[in-house]
Design a protein around this motif. Structure first.
Motif, PDB file in Angstrom:
ATOM      1  N   TYR A 134      36.789  38.809  42.033  1.00  0.00           N
ATOM      2  CA  TYR A 134      35.565  38.219  41.488  1.00  0.00           C
ATOM      3  C   TYR A 134      35.480  36.750  41.906  1.00  0.00           C
ATOM      4  N   MET A 135      34.282  36.185  41.827  1.00  0.00           N
ATOM      5  CA  MET A 135      34.099  34.771  42.115  1.00  0.00           C
ATOM      6  C   MET A 135      34.298  33.981  40.832  1.00  0.00           C
ATOM      7  N   ASP A 136      35.224  33.049  40.872  1.00  0.00           N
ATOM      8  CA  ASP A 136      35.561  32.182  39.745  1.00  0.00           C
ATOM      9  C   ASP A 136      34.986  30.805  40.036  1.00  0.00           C
ATOM     10  N   GLY A 137      33.676  30.662  39.777  1.00  0.00           N
ATOM     11  CA  GLY A 137      32.986  29.456  40.216  1.00  0.00           C
ATOM     12  C   GLY A 137      32.910  29.458  41.728  1.00  0.00           C
ATOM     13  N   ASN A 138      33.447  28.420  42.349  1.00  0.00           N
ATOM     14  CA  ASN A 138      33.462  28.355  43.809  1.00  0.00           C
ATOM     15  C   ASN A 138      34.721  28.969  44.411  1.00  0.00           C
ATOM     16  N   VAL A 343      32.220  56.791  30.004  1.00  0.00           N
ATOM     17  CA  VAL A 343      32.044  55.622  30.866  1.00  0.00           C
ATOM     18  C   VAL A 343      30.759  55.792  31.671  1.00  0.00           C
ATOM     19  N   LEU A 344      29.911  54.774  31.652  1.00  0.00           N
ATOM     20  CA  LEU A 344      28.706  54.779  32.473  1.00  0.00           C
ATOM     21  C   LEU A 344      29.070  54.224  33.843  1.00  0.00           C
ATOM     22  N   LEU A 345      29.173  55.125  34.814  1.00  0.00           N
ATOM     23  CA  LEU A 345      29.560  54.735  36.169  1.00  0.00           C
ATOM     24  C   LEU A 345      28.337  54.293  36.961  1.00  0.00           C
ATOM     25  N   ASP A 346      28.332  53.059  37.421  1.00  0.00           N
ATOM     26  CA  ASP A 346      27.273  52.580  38.319  1.00  0.00           C
ATOM     27  C   ASP A 346      27.475  53.126  39.722  1.00  0.00           C
ATOM     28  N   GLU A 347      28.739  53.302  40.089  1.00  0.00           N
ATOM     29  CA  GLU A 347      29.067  53.867  41.397  1.00  0.00           C
ATOM     30  C   GLU A 347      30.032  55.038  41.193  1.00  0.00           C
ATOM     31  N   PRO A 348      30.036  55.983  42.097  1.00  0.00           N
ATOM     32  CA  PRO A 348      30.967  57.114  41.984  1.00  0.00           C
ATOM     33  C   PRO A 348      32.398  56.687  42.262  1.00  0.00           C
ATOM     34  N   GLN A 440      31.193  50.814  33.442  1.00  0.00           N
ATOM     35  CA  GLN A 440      32.245  50.882  34.458  1.00  0.00           C
ATOM     36  C   GLN A 440      32.872  49.521  34.748  1.00  0.00           C
ATOM     37  N   HIS A 441      32.050  48.488  34.776  1.00  0.00           N
ATOM     38  CA  HIS A 441      32.544  47.188  35.216  1.00  0.00           C
ATOM     39  C   HIS A 441      32.714  46.189  34.081  1.00  0.00           C
ATOM     40  N   ASP A 442      32.802  46.684  32.853  1.00  0.00           N
ATOM     41  CA  ASP A 442      33.187  45.813  31.742  1.00  0.00           C
ATOM     42  C   ASP A 442      34.604  45.303  31.981  1.00  0.00           C
ATOM     43  N   PHE A 443      34.785  43.998  31.917  1.00  0.00           N
ATOM     44  CA  PHE A 443      36.139  43.458  32.041  1.00  0.00           C
ATOM     45  C   PHE A 443      36.166  42.017  31.556  1.00  0.00           C
ATOM     46  N   LEU A 444      37.181  41.706  30.743  1.00  0.00           N
ATOM     47  CA  LEU A 444      37.402  40.347  30.261  1.00  0.00           C
ATOM     48  C   LEU A 444      38.555  39.734  31.041  1.00  0.00           C
ATOM     49  N   VAL A 445      38.271  38.672  31.775  1.00  0.00           N
ATOM     50  CA  VAL A 445      39.317  37.943  32.499  1.00  0.00           C
ATOM     51  C   VAL A 445      39.845  36.849  31.581  1.00  0.00           C
ATOM     52  N   HIS A 446      41.112  36.920  31.250  1.00  0.00           N
ATOM     53  CA  HIS A 446      41.724  35.907  30.389  1.00  0.00           C
ATOM     54  C   HIS A 446      41.960  34.617  31.169  1.00  0.00           C
ATOM     55  N   SER A 447      41.912  33.505  30.455  1.00  0.00           N
ATOM     56  CA  SER A 447      42.075  32.201  31.096  1.00  0.00           C
ATOM     57  C   SER A 447      43.535  31.808  31.249  1.00  0.00           C
ATOM     58  N   GLY A 448      44.413  32.416  30.450  1.00  0.00           N
ATOM     59  CA  GLY A 448      45.814  32.028  30.426  1.00  0.00           C
ATOM     60  C   GLY A 448      46.190  31.256  29.175  1.00  0.00           C
ATOM     61  N   ASN A 471      27.824  39.332  45.453  1.00  0.00           N
ATOM     62  CA  ASN A 471      28.323  38.373  44.468  1.00  0.00           C
ATOM     63  C   ASN A 471      29.823  38.132  44.607  1.00  0.00           C
ATOM     64  N   GLY A 472      30.402  38.668  45.673  1.00  0.00           N
ATOM     65  CA  GLY A 472      31.816  38.428  45.947  1.00  0.00           C
ATOM     66  C   GLY A 472      32.753  39.228  45.068  1.00  0.00           C
ATOM     67  N   GLY A 473      32.278  40.376  44.551  1.00  0.00           N
ATOM     68  CA  GLY A 473      33.099  41.145  43.628  1.00  0.00           C
ATOM     69  C   GLY A 473      33.524  42.493  44.157  1.00  0.00           C
ATOM     70  N   PHE A 474      34.610  42.987  43.607  1.00  0.00           N
ATOM     71  CA  PHE A 474      35.126  44.321  43.927  1.00  0.00           C
ATOM     72  C   PHE A 474      35.945  44.787  42.741  1.00  0.00           C
ATOM     73  N   ASP A 475      35.608  45.956  42.204  1.00  0.00           N
ATOM     74  CA  ASP A 475      36.310  46.476  41.036  1.00  0.00           C
ATOM     75  C   ASP A 475      37.261  47.585  41.466  1.00  0.00           C
ATOM     76  N   GLY A 476      38.489  47.198  41.765  1.00  0.00           N
ATOM     77  CA  GLY A 476      39.467  48.132  42.305  1.00  0.00           C
ATOM     78  C   GLY A 476      40.029  49.114  41.300  1.00  0.00           C
ATOM     79  N   ARG A 477      39.649  48.981  40.012  1.00  0.00           N
ATOM     80  CA  ARG A 477      40.140  49.952  39.028  1.00  0.00           C
ATOM     81  C   ARG A 477      39.615  51.351  39.322  1.00  0.00           C
ATOM     82  N   TRP A 478      38.533  51.438  40.092  1.00  0.00           N
ATOM     83  CA  TRP A 478      37.894  52.722  40.366  1.00  0.00           C
ATOM     84  C   TRP A 478      38.027  53.117  41.826  1.00  0.00           C
ATOM     85  N   ALA A 479      38.824  52.359  42.574  1.00  0.00           N
ATOM     86  CA  ALA A 479      38.934  52.572  44.019  1.00  0.00           C
ATOM     87  C   ALA A 479      40.302  53.137  44.376  1.00  0.00           C
ATOM     88  N   GLN A 480      40.345  53.893  45.458  1.00  0.00           N
ATOM     89  CA  GLN A 480      41.594  54.452  45.962  1.00  0.00           C
ATOM     90  C   GLN A 480      41.867  53.836  47.331  1.00  0.00           C
TER      91      GLN A 480
END
Length: 580
Positions: A134-138, A343-348, A440-448, A471-480
């Motif tokens: 994901y894009m974290d700002g710049n 789960v509502l899948l936006d992509e297969p 499908q793409h719900d996700f909370l990124v923790h700050s640390g 948008n510079g994103g890729f959700d690998g939880r659903w990818a092989q």
């Protein structure tokens, strides 16, 4: 544009405005050339994507080194091995609590004897992984997930154990370990608790080698002692790698200091197979049918480092398992209706070849762990899609509770909020999803950071569309990404040792071929011998004999040996015994 707008007021009030404007034009021209010369990912801080190969490279580069305690004995050898869901190659996960404790001893005995029984098994220690980009700002941010799989837990009273390690990489460059890139934090599972350590913590120690930065994690055995470390829980290793290496060199007791506890024994070290420098440093071996017996600890006491079994593991995809749980598959073989997630899948979900395995749309997944050894056919455990960590919706803690508590964020219902007081629906815009289904793409990124308030976490729910390429994103939880290598068995090259000559001193002599590598059982074909029995054969005076050795995996090797009896220089020895 920001530079020009900030400068404009200053120019308007300067008596030498024309000269300043000329300078500004030249400065902008020079700046344009500089920007054009920069790599595309740096030029205008635009969204950019990793390639599939780069995502795999990141997962491999940051893959953990796991130091594990065993609770084994002569009758429980290998019980604490990391493995994979289908180790016995029957396509049925529901019998794992029978096969692992009851048939694994037979597999190991067959391995030691080279009988060929159970040679269809594939132990293949596996961490099921995924990369979220994901894009974290710049900057580019990565969340790397590793699911550590054990077939049984709690003295084989429960089926499947799935601890996880989450590594968040900040300012990713596209080249793992590139300048400016760093690990922001690491979160590990300790039963129902999620223990976090952030950048700069003395508890966050890495094995840094060429081609890899491997966080060091300690894992408990399968014991079910509630008040002690047990049930494969994870802890951070507090010793530096240099300290551990020095202890190994001195062959000290195999122990490491761990968080939230004291020194803990080590019987296994699990090393990512793709990190050649780490594999070499540890002297780690691939585990297969031919060497499995030699790589089983069979101990529960403290041993010296020389007795620690060092084994490689592979990476596979978390998404491999989703398909088995989908309502449109043969889910009932392995899972039950005790736990259901929509789960509502936006992509297969597609396989490595791009073929669709689960279509887009609202899909149901059955996640109860089917267990044929249980009278109710389940032990109540649930699959990964029901885990809070899969959605980032967990409550981070500094230390695990003595008796593990339950998660207190509740992202599913919408109670769980991020640093901006938003829940997942505020981020996605889909308020109907709260309490009804995950997107499908719900996700909370923790700050640390640690937020001790209930239902609040330091971090951000990723916004709608974060996963899109533009948008510079890729959700690998659903990818092989990783080749399944379904029938693959990591096998060493067949090695056959036989002296070029043996001096029988006027008599026949017996020669024996020493074989390693490949897969047993081995076949032996001798020629020019008086008699043969497997690896051994009797050779007549002056004769050159040949043996062709074959292994069950199709490898072969040819060696020759001559009986030099009666040749000059034979000397004494008598009795027909060969003189080396």
């Amino acid at each position: 544009m920001d530079f020009v707008s900030r400068s404009a007021p200053f120019v308007a009030n300067d008596g030498g405005g024309n000269a300043m404007r000329v300078c500004l034009r030249w400065l902008l021209i020079v700046l344009a050339f500089v920007v054009a010369a920069l790599p595309s990912r740096e030029a205008a801080a635009q969204a950019w994507l990793l390639t599939q190969a780069e995502r795999k490279a990141y997962l491999e580069y940051y893959a953990p080194v796991i130091m594990q305690r065993a609770e084994e004995s002569s009758s429980k050898k290998g019980r604490d091995w990391i493995s994979n869901y289908d180790f016995d190659r029957d396509g049925n996960f529901s019998n794992n609590r029978y096969s692992w404790p009851n048939l694994l001893p037979q597999y190991i005995a067959a391995s030691a004897a080279g009988s060929g029984a159970y040679q269809n098994w594939r132990i293949r220690p596996t961490l099921y992984a995924s990369a979220i980009e994901y894009m974290d700002g710049n900057n580019k941010g990565l969340v790397l997930l590793y699911h550590v799989y054990h077939p049984v837990d709690k003295k084989a009273n429960e089926i499947h154990d799935w601890e996880r390690i989450e590594i968040v990489v900040r300012a990713a460059t596209g080249i793992p370990g590139g300048a400016g890139e760093y690990v922001g934090h690491v979160t590990i599972t300790s039963h129902k608790d999620h223990v976090m350590r952030s950048n700069g913590s003395a508890d966050l120690n890495f094995m840094q080698v060429a081609g890899g930065k491997h966080v060091m994690i300690w894992q408990a055995d399968e014991d079910n002692t509630e008040l002690g470390t047990h049930g494969h829980e994870l802890h951070f290793v507090q010793d530096a790698y240099s300290t551990i290496a020095a202890r190994r060199a001195a062959n000290n007791s195999a122990e490491v200091e761990v968080t939230n506890d004291d020194d803990k024994s080590v019987h296994y070290v699990w090393v990512p197979e793709t990190s050649s420098a780490a594999v070499s440093a540890w002297g780690a071996s691939v585990i297969n049918y031919g060497n499995a017996a030699s790589l089983a600890a069979g101990r529960d006491d403290t041993v010296s480092w020389s007795l620690v079994k060092r084994i490689t593991y592979e990476l596979q995809d978390l998404a491999d398992i989703h398909v088995t749980q989908w309502s449109g598959s043969a889910w009932s073989t392995n899972w039950t209706t005790n736990v259901i997630v929509d789960v509502l899948l936006d992509e297969p979900i597609a396989n490595e070849a791009g073929q669709v395995e689960v279509p887009a749309g609202l899909q149901r997944f059955y996640l109860g762990s089917r267990d044929i050894m249980s009278s109710s056919l389940t032990d109540g455990r649930e699959g990964v899609l029901a885990k809070a960590w899969f959605w980032g919706g967990y409550s981070a803690e500094t230390n695990a509770d003595t008796i593990s508590g339950s998660d207190k964020l509740d992202g599913y219902s919408g109670a769980g909020r991020d640093s901006y007081n938003r829940n997942r629906a505020d981020a996605s815009g889909d308020y109907a999803s709260l309490g009804n289904y995950w997107r499908q793409h719900d996700f909370l990124v923790h700050s640390g950071a640690i937020d001790t308030r209930e239902h609040y976490e330091a971090g951000v729910w990723l916004g709608n569309g974060w996963n899109l390429p533009q948008n510079g994103g890729f959700d690998g939880r659903w990818a092989q990404l990783f080749d399944d290598r379904v029938a693959y068995e990591p096998v060493a090259a067949l090695a056959v040792s036989l002296p070029a000559s043996i001096r029988g001193c006027g008599e026949t002599v017996t020669a024996t071929a020493l074989v390693s590598g490949g897969l047993p059982p081995y076949s032996y074909s001798w020629s020019n011998v008086l008699w043969q029995s497997g690896a051994s054969a009797e050779i007549d005076v002056g004769v050159l004999a040949t043996v062709v050795v074959g292994s069950a995996d199709g490898q072969s090797a040819t060696r020759t040996v001559r009986n030099t009896a009666g040749w000059t220089g034979c000397g004494g020895g008598g009795g027909g015994n060969p003189i080396p």
